[in-house]
Design an enzyme around this catalytic site. Structure first.
Site, short mmCIF file in Angstrom:
data_model
loop_
_atom_site.label_atom_id
_atom_site.label_comp_id
_atom_site.label_asym_id
_atom_site.label_seq_id
_atom_site.Cartn_x
_atom_site.Cartn_y
_atom_site.Cartn_z
N ASN A 10 0.87 -1.18 0.00
CA ASN A 10 0.00 0.00 0.00
C ASN A 10 0.91 1.23 0.00
OD1 ASN A 10 -1.78 2.07 0.48
ND2 ASN A 10 -2.22 1.48 2.61
N TRP A 11 1.05 1.81 -1.17
CA TRP A 11 2.02 2.90 -1.30
C TRP A 11 1.54 4.23 -0.72
CZ3 TRP A 11 4.60 2.54 -6.84
CH2 TRP A 11 5.18 1.27 -6.98
N LYS A 12 0.24 4.32 -0.48
CA LYS A 12 -0.36 5.57 0.04
C LYS A 12 -0.05 6.72 -0.90
CE LYS A 12 -0.08 3.55 4.57
NZ LYS A 12 -0.08 3.72 6.02
N HIS A 96 -9.51 1.80 4.17
CA HIS A 96 -8.28 1.95 4.97
C HIS A 96 -8.55 2.93 6.11
CE1 HIS A 96 -4.21 3.06 6.12
NE2 HIS A 96 -3.85 1.89 5.62
N GLU A 98 -6.94 5.32 7.22
CA GLU A 98 -6.69 6.74 6.90
C GLU A 98 -7.89 7.34 6.18
OE1 GLU A 98 -2.95 5.93 5.00
OE2 GLU A 98 -2.13 5.43 6.96
N GLU A 168 -5.70 -4.21 10.41
CA GLU A 168 -4.65 -3.22 10.64
C GLU A 168 -4.97 -2.42 11.89
OE1 GLU A 168 -2.60 -2.29 6.60
OE2 GLU A 168 -4.27 -0.92 6.85
N GLY A 174 2.35 2.73 10.63
CA GLY A 174 3.35 3.78 10.46
C GLY A 174 4.00 4.22 11.75
N SER A 214 3.10 -1.70 10.42
CA SER A 214 4.54 -1.83 10.70
C SER A 214 5.07 -3.24 10.48
CB SER A 214 4.87 -1.33 12.11
OG SER A 214 4.54 0.03 12.25
N GLY A 235 2.83 -0.91 4.28
CA GLY A 235 2.97 0.51 3.94
C GLY A 235 4.43 0.87 3.75
N GLY A 236 5.04 1.37 4.81
CA GLY A 236 6.42 1.87 4.74
C GLY A 236 7.40 0.92 4.07
P1 PGA Z 1 2.70 0.54 7.62
O1 PGA Z 1 1.27 0.79 6.90
O2 PGA Z 1 3.23 -0.76 7.11
O3 PGA Z 1 3.54 1.72 7.19
O4 PGA Z 1 2.45 0.54 9.08
C1 PGA Z 1 0.39 -0.26 6.65
C2 PGA Z 1 -0.88 0.27 6.06
O5 PGA Z 1 -1.34 1.36 6.45
O6 PGA Z 1 -1.48 -0.37 5.16
#
Ligand code: PGA
Length: 257
Positions: A10-12, A96, A98, A168, A174, A214, A235-236
């Site tokens: 998930n590149w956001k 998601h 966010e 999640e 993050g 994470s 994500g990251g």
């Molecule tokens: P993260 O994000 O791996 O940076 O914690 C995961 C996500 O939000 O899908």
């Protein structure tokens, strides 16, 4: 029942089209012919074209990070299922945390998207998860249950096989804080029980439940070893080819066990 692991990035709101082409090339070079597990990248809309070209001929699938439930019309700034499918998207991330937080997406709205995605042949990656406050208040399972049931309202047992759930915990996204494998497994097992109550045990066993929050090379092996953890939404660690590929390799190892 053996479910195929899925490692999805998930590149956001990261990577221009040009940067996306470089990142996808790095992933494809190292993991493009991996067939023991499923791998997907979900770049921003503006990079779908570049990413799609860069992953051509490889086994890496493409996904989008969101979509609007309507097919077309006066919805300024929105993107439909057909628009993302044009680039070869197989998956779409929906609900998601966010989007729930910053864009006030409700379970009902997310449910509309899930149904629209399924109707157009996309595989929704439905995200659920509790905030720190909700965990501390002991309401994790209630929250996850409401989000799962709400997101899947009206989905049939035949359709649910196409759905991927991503658990999640919001406090782990993050932040560098990961749920321990035991904590994650406990919630994953509960989600599977919820799925079983709606779709029957057979249906529930077919749905992949990813962990997200994470996940990184250092903790992936232990998380993926848990019975109900069927992959990761990353994500990251998905923004660098090396760390993403390392997660793919962890899933390959877990699948071989
Ligand atoms: P993260 O994000 O791996 O940076 O914690 C995961 C996500 O939000 O899908």
């Amino acid at each position: 029942m053996s479910r195929r692991y899925l490692i999805a990035g998930n590149w956001k709101m990261n990577k221009t089209a040009a940067e996306a082409a470089v990142l996808v090339k790095g992933i494809v070079d190292q993991a493009g012919s991996e067939s023991a597990v499923d791998v997907a990248v979900c770049p921003p809309f503006t990079a779908l074209d570049a990413a799609s070209r860069a992953l051509k001929g490889s086994k890496v699938a493409l996904g989008a990070e969101n979509m609007y439930p309507k097919a077309s019309g006066a919805y300024t700034g929105e993107i439909s299922a057909d628009m993302i499918k044009e680039f070869g998207c197989e998956y779409v991330i929906l609900g998601h945390s966010e989007r729930r937080e910053y864009f006030k997406e409700s379970d009902a709205f997310i449910n509309e998207k899930v149904k629209a995605a399924l109707a157009s042949g996309l595989k929704p990656i439905l995200c659920v998860g509790e905030t720190l406050q909700q965990r501390e208040a002991g309401t994790t399972i209630d929250v996850v249950s409401t989000q799962t049931k709400g997101g899947l309202d009206g989905v049939s047992a035949a359709e649910v096989e196409k759905v991927v759930i991503a658990y999640e915990p919001v406090w782990a996204i993050g932040t560098g804080k990961t749920a321990t494998p035991e904590m994650a497994q406990e919630v994953h097992a509960q989600i599977r029980a919820i799925l079983s109550s709606i779709f029957g045990e057979d249906g529930a066993q077919k749905v992949r439940i990813l962990y997200g929050g994470s996940m990184k090379p250092e903790n992936a092996d232990a998380l993926l070893a848990e019975k109900d953890i069927d992959g990761g939404l990353i994500g990251g660690a998905a923004l660098k080819a090396d760390s993403f590929v390392s997660l793919v390799n962890s899933a390959v190892k877990a699948a071989a066990k």
